[in-house]
Design an enzyme around this catalytic site. Structure first.
Site, PDB file in Angstrom:
ATOM      1  CD  GLU A 149      -8.415 -11.912  17.179  1.00 30.19           C
ATOM      2  OE1 GLU A 149      -8.854 -12.154  18.440  1.00 30.19           O
ATOM      3  OE2 GLU A 149     -10.012 -11.364  16.643  1.00 30.19           O
ATOM      4  CE  LYS A 202      -7.367 -15.516  10.253  1.00 32.01           C
ATOM      5  NZ  LYS A 202      -7.475 -14.245  11.168  1.00 32.01           N
ATOM      6  CG  LEU A 248     -16.810  -4.713  -3.015  1.00 36.05           C
ATOM      7  CD1 LEU A 248     -18.534  -3.848  -3.277  1.00 36.05           C
ATOM      8  CD2 LEU A 248     -16.039  -5.498  -4.080  1.00 36.05           C
ATOM      9  N   GLY A 255      -1.968  -7.121   1.309  1.00 33.20           N
ATOM     10  CA  GLY A 255      -0.321  -7.355   1.070  1.00 33.20           C
ATOM     11  C   GLY A 255      -0.536  -7.875   2.431  1.00 33.20           C
ATOM     12  CB  CYS A 258      -3.526 -12.190   7.154  1.00 34.64           C
ATOM     13  SG  CYS A 258      -3.134 -11.521   9.512  1.00 34.64           S
ATOM     14  CE  LYS A 261       0.122 -15.811   8.834  1.00 32.35           C
ATOM     15  NZ  LYS A 261      -0.822 -16.744   8.921  1.00 32.35           N
ATOM     16  CE  LYS A 318      -4.510  -2.883   8.247  1.00 27.94           C
ATOM     17  NZ  LYS A 318      -6.208  -3.675   8.657  1.00 27.94           N
ATOM     18  NE  ARG A 325       4.569  -8.977   9.757  1.00 28.88           N
ATOM     19  CZ  ARG A 325       3.063  -9.892  10.761  1.00 28.88           C
ATOM     20  NH1 ARG A 325       3.823 -10.545  11.341  1.00 28.88           N
ATOM     21  NH2 ARG A 325       2.991  -9.183  10.986  1.00 28.88           N
TER      22      ARG A 325
HETATM   23  C1  UGA Z   1      -6.702  -9.648   7.792  1.00 24.10           C
HETATM   24  C2  UGA Z   1      -8.222  -9.696   8.601  1.00 24.10           C
HETATM   25  O1  UGA Z   1      -9.402  -8.773   7.688  1.00 24.10           O
HETATM   26  C3  UGA Z   1      -9.007  -9.813   9.722  1.00 24.10           C
HETATM   27  O2  UGA Z   1     -10.579 -10.279   9.335  1.00 24.10           O
HETATM   28  C4  UGA Z   1      -8.284 -11.053   9.803  1.00 24.10           C
HETATM   29  O3  UGA Z   1      -8.144 -11.441  11.215  1.00 24.10           O
HETATM   30  C5  UGA Z   1      -7.117 -10.775  10.086  1.00 24.10           C
HETATM   31  O4  UGA Z   1      -6.111 -10.835   8.140  1.00 24.10           O
HETATM   32  C6  UGA Z   1      -5.738 -11.896  10.107  1.00 24.10           C
HETATM   33  O5  UGA Z   1      -6.237 -13.491   9.563  1.00 24.10           O
HETATM   34  O6  UGA Z   1      -5.253 -12.127  11.036  1.00 24.10           O
HETATM   35  P1  UGA Z   1      -5.616  -7.617   7.761  1.00 24.10           P
HETATM   36  O7  UGA Z   1      -4.369  -8.121   6.904  1.00 24.10           O
HETATM   37  O8  UGA Z   1      -5.300  -6.622   9.119  1.00 24.10           O
HETATM   38  O9  UGA Z   1      -6.679  -7.974   8.562  1.00 24.10           O
HETATM   39  O10 UGA Z   1      -6.092  -5.946   7.024  1.00 24.10           O
HETATM   40  P2  UGA Z   1      -7.233  -5.786   6.090  1.00 24.10           P
HETATM   41  O11 UGA Z   1      -7.488  -4.435   6.777  1.00 24.10           O
HETATM   42  O12 UGA Z   1      -7.767  -6.676   5.562  1.00 24.10           O
HETATM   43  O13 UGA Z   1      -6.233  -5.782   5.187  1.00 24.10           O
HETATM   44  C7  UGA Z   1      -5.529  -6.519   4.214  1.00 24.10           C
HETATM   45  C8  UGA Z   1      -5.216  -5.872   2.561  1.00 24.10           C
HETATM   46  O14 UGA Z   1      -6.287  -5.147   2.205  1.00 24.10           O
HETATM   47  C9  UGA Z   1      -4.362  -4.683   2.702  1.00 24.10           C
HETATM   48  O15 UGA Z   1      -3.441  -4.676   1.951  1.00 24.10           O
HETATM   49  C10 UGA Z   1      -5.496  -3.418   1.926  1.00 24.10           C
HETATM   50  O16 UGA Z   1      -4.902  -2.510   1.700  1.00 24.10           O
HETATM   51  C11 UGA Z   1      -6.425  -4.356   1.452  1.00 24.10           C
HETATM   52  N1  UGA Z   1      -7.643  -4.128   0.935  1.00 24.10           N
HETATM   53  C12 UGA Z   1      -8.628  -4.128   1.899  1.00 24.10           C
HETATM   54  C13 UGA Z   1      -7.896  -3.621  -0.089  1.00 24.10           C
HETATM   55  O17 UGA Z   1      -6.377  -3.500  -1.354  1.00 24.10           O
HETATM   56  N2  UGA Z   1      -9.304  -3.060  -1.406  1.00 24.10           N
HETATM   57  C14 UGA Z   1     -10.132  -3.283   0.111  1.00 24.10           C
HETATM   58  O18 UGA Z   1     -11.552  -3.498   0.169  1.00 24.10           O
HETATM   59  C15 UGA Z   1      -9.664  -3.615   1.345  1.00 24.10           C
END
Ligand code: UGA
Length: 448
Positions: A149, A202, A248, A255, A258, A261, A318, A325
């Site tokens: 996923e 994944k 970027l 955080g 996902c 971990k 976010k 978490r």
């Molecule tokens: C992430 C992946 O983007 C999904 O594709 C994946 O399905 C999911 O993990 C999972 O394995 O279940 P998610 O953790 O919900 O999704 O959130 P993201 O939008 O990817 O953001 C993760 C973190 O990265 C947040 O803390 C966000 O603030 C940070 N982030 C994201 C940045 O610091 N800079 C960025 O440019 C993008």
């Protein structure tokens, strides 16, 4: 098709609900009765935009139901989706106890041929482990398919209906065809591969995105020292199609449930085959350090944090989620408390979850960004909620004891902040001092 989804966390609940909206009959199973009771009443245990509306609609149209009775749900289904959690165990490895339990219970309930589709993020080899567990218990035939996923929290419904790709890992053509037809309404971009490669896709995808974030954060740290602007650097890099503009955004690091971990699990997967994944170890280390940039900037402006009042805007890892978490806010607030600050916290929806993890007599819960700014020596913006982009910064500045802002998400443009009365720190961009006089005034502040 008749589907049963085991596990009603983000992945299970959102995919189950979305599959029902595509016209399938879906039963969602969880072993926590309170969760199922809530869902039956139309209450959603997680905050996810658009999800409640879909649950209400599909429950009413009798395509979606919720139960704790795994056995009955397995018997009715053609396809059983495993979407239970794979939390981190102490050595960083994925803990597979819920996967094993689900596999055993499915096997015990089987009454004929089933396709078992794994959506949980699982280390390479886990689907084979599931196959072995099930075939050790039942004589009924079945196929295993790995369908990792890629949905994100906060945009999970949109991501599910508009996936960039669907990855299907299986050795069985007939099972692949069935799973392809389940996903055809979502996209044409369906990639069929072997199970081990699907499992690895994944982890590799999440690790690569985490690498992009740590990379731009290190570039940001250098930008601060050489006087460049990381937002412009990222924009210029992103025009290169080979790099792309997404992931970027420099800030205080990733955080959530996902990336932290899964990066650690992949380091462990590599370690188990005696491969030292040096690059990914650095990605994790950079991410860990990045959040403390906020503390450095507070010390730079205030000299000391002892007896200061610091406002925190945003606690969720976010925007658009109440999930805390592995949120940077937890470690930043803990560090501030240790350094002797009083901390005023505000988040549009994540405050209860935050306080369930971290509570302290010197934490003050606030009901608005303005409330969390009153009489503060500085505010730290940790989650880039839309709401913070729309606040009246002049009013905020007036309410503060000292108008100092540490923006951990580069929420405001430098152009906008140049017109405001703040000493404004962001990530990888020049410091903004409002006027020369004010700069001198702030320097006087910096005596502790
Ligand atoms: C992430 C992946 O983007 C999904 O594709 C994946 O399905 C999911 O993990 C999972 O394995 O279940 P998610 O953790 O919900 O999704 O959130 P993201 O939008 O990817 O953001 C993760 C973190 O990265 C947040 O803390 C966000 O603030 C940070 N982030 C994201 C940045 O610091 N800079 C960025 O440019 C993008």
């Amino acid at each position: 098709m008749n589907l049963t989804v085991i596990g009603t966390g983000y992945v299970g609940l959102v995919s189950g609900v979305c599959f029902s909206d595509l016209g399938n009959r879906v039963t969602c199973v969880d072993n926590v009765p309170q969760k199922i009771e809530m869902l039956k009443k139309g209450e959603v245990p997680i905050y996810e935009p658009g999800l409640k509306e879909l649950i209400d609609k599909n429950t009413e149209e009798s395509r979606l139901s919720f139960t704790t009775d795994l056995s009955a749900a397995v018997k009715e289904a053609e396809i059983i989706i495993i979407a239970v959690g794979t939390p981190q165990s102490e050595n960083g490895e994925a803990d597979l106890r819920y996967i094993d339990q689900a596999a055993k219970e499915i096997a015990a309930a089987m009454n004929g041929y089933k396709i078992i589709m794994t959506k949980s993020t699982v280390p390479v080899g886990t689907n084979e482990r599931i196959r072995n567990l099930i075939s050790g218990i039942t004589n009924h035939s079945f196929d295993i398919v790995s369908v990792p996923e890629f949905l994100r929290e906060g945009s999970a419904v949109r991501d599910t209906f508009n996936p960039d790709r669907i990855v299907i890992g299986t050795e069985r053509k007939a099972a692949a065809e069935k799973i392809i037809s389940l996903h055809t309404p979502l996209t044409d971009n369906i990639f069929v591969t072997d199970i081990r490669s699907a499992e690895m896709i994944k982890y590799a995808s999440n690790a690569f995105l985490a690498t992009k974030i740590s990379f731009i954060n290190e570039i940001a740290n250098i930008c601060e020292k050489v006087g460049a602007d990381v937002d412009l650097v990222a924009q210029g890099m992103g025009y290169d199609k080979r790099i792309g503009p997404s992931f970027l955004s420099a800030g205080i690091g990733y955080g959530g449930s996902c990336f932290p971990k899964d990066t650690k699990a992949l380091i462990q997967i590599a370690g188990n085959v005696e491969y030292d994944f040096k690059l990914l170890r650095s990605v994790v280390e950079v991410n860990q350090m990045q959040r403390f940039g906020v503390i450095d900037k507070l010390l730079d402006s205030l000299g000391t944090i002892q007896n200061r009042t610091i406002g925190i805007w945003g606690l969720a890892f976010k925007p658009n989620t109440d999930d805390v978490r592995e949120a940077p806010s937890l470690e930043i607030v803990s560090a501030l408390l240790e350094l002797g600050a009083t901390v005023k916290i505000y988040d549009p929806i994540a405050t209860n979850n935050f306080l369930n993890v971290l509570n302290h007599p010197y934490i003050i819960r606030c009901d608005s960004a303005l409330d969390a700014s009153r009489d503060c020596d500085a505010i730290c913006l940790l989650t880039d909620w839309q709401e913070f982009k729309e606040v009246d910064l002049d009013q905020i500045g007036d309410a503060m004891r000292l108008p100092i802002m540490i923006d951990g998400r580069n929420t405001y443009t430098l152009k906008d902040m140049a017109t405001k009365k703040f000493l404004y720190y962001s990530v990888g961009r020049p410091l903004i001092k409002h006027t020369h006089e004010q700069a001198l005034e702030y320097q006087n502040v910096n005596i502790g």
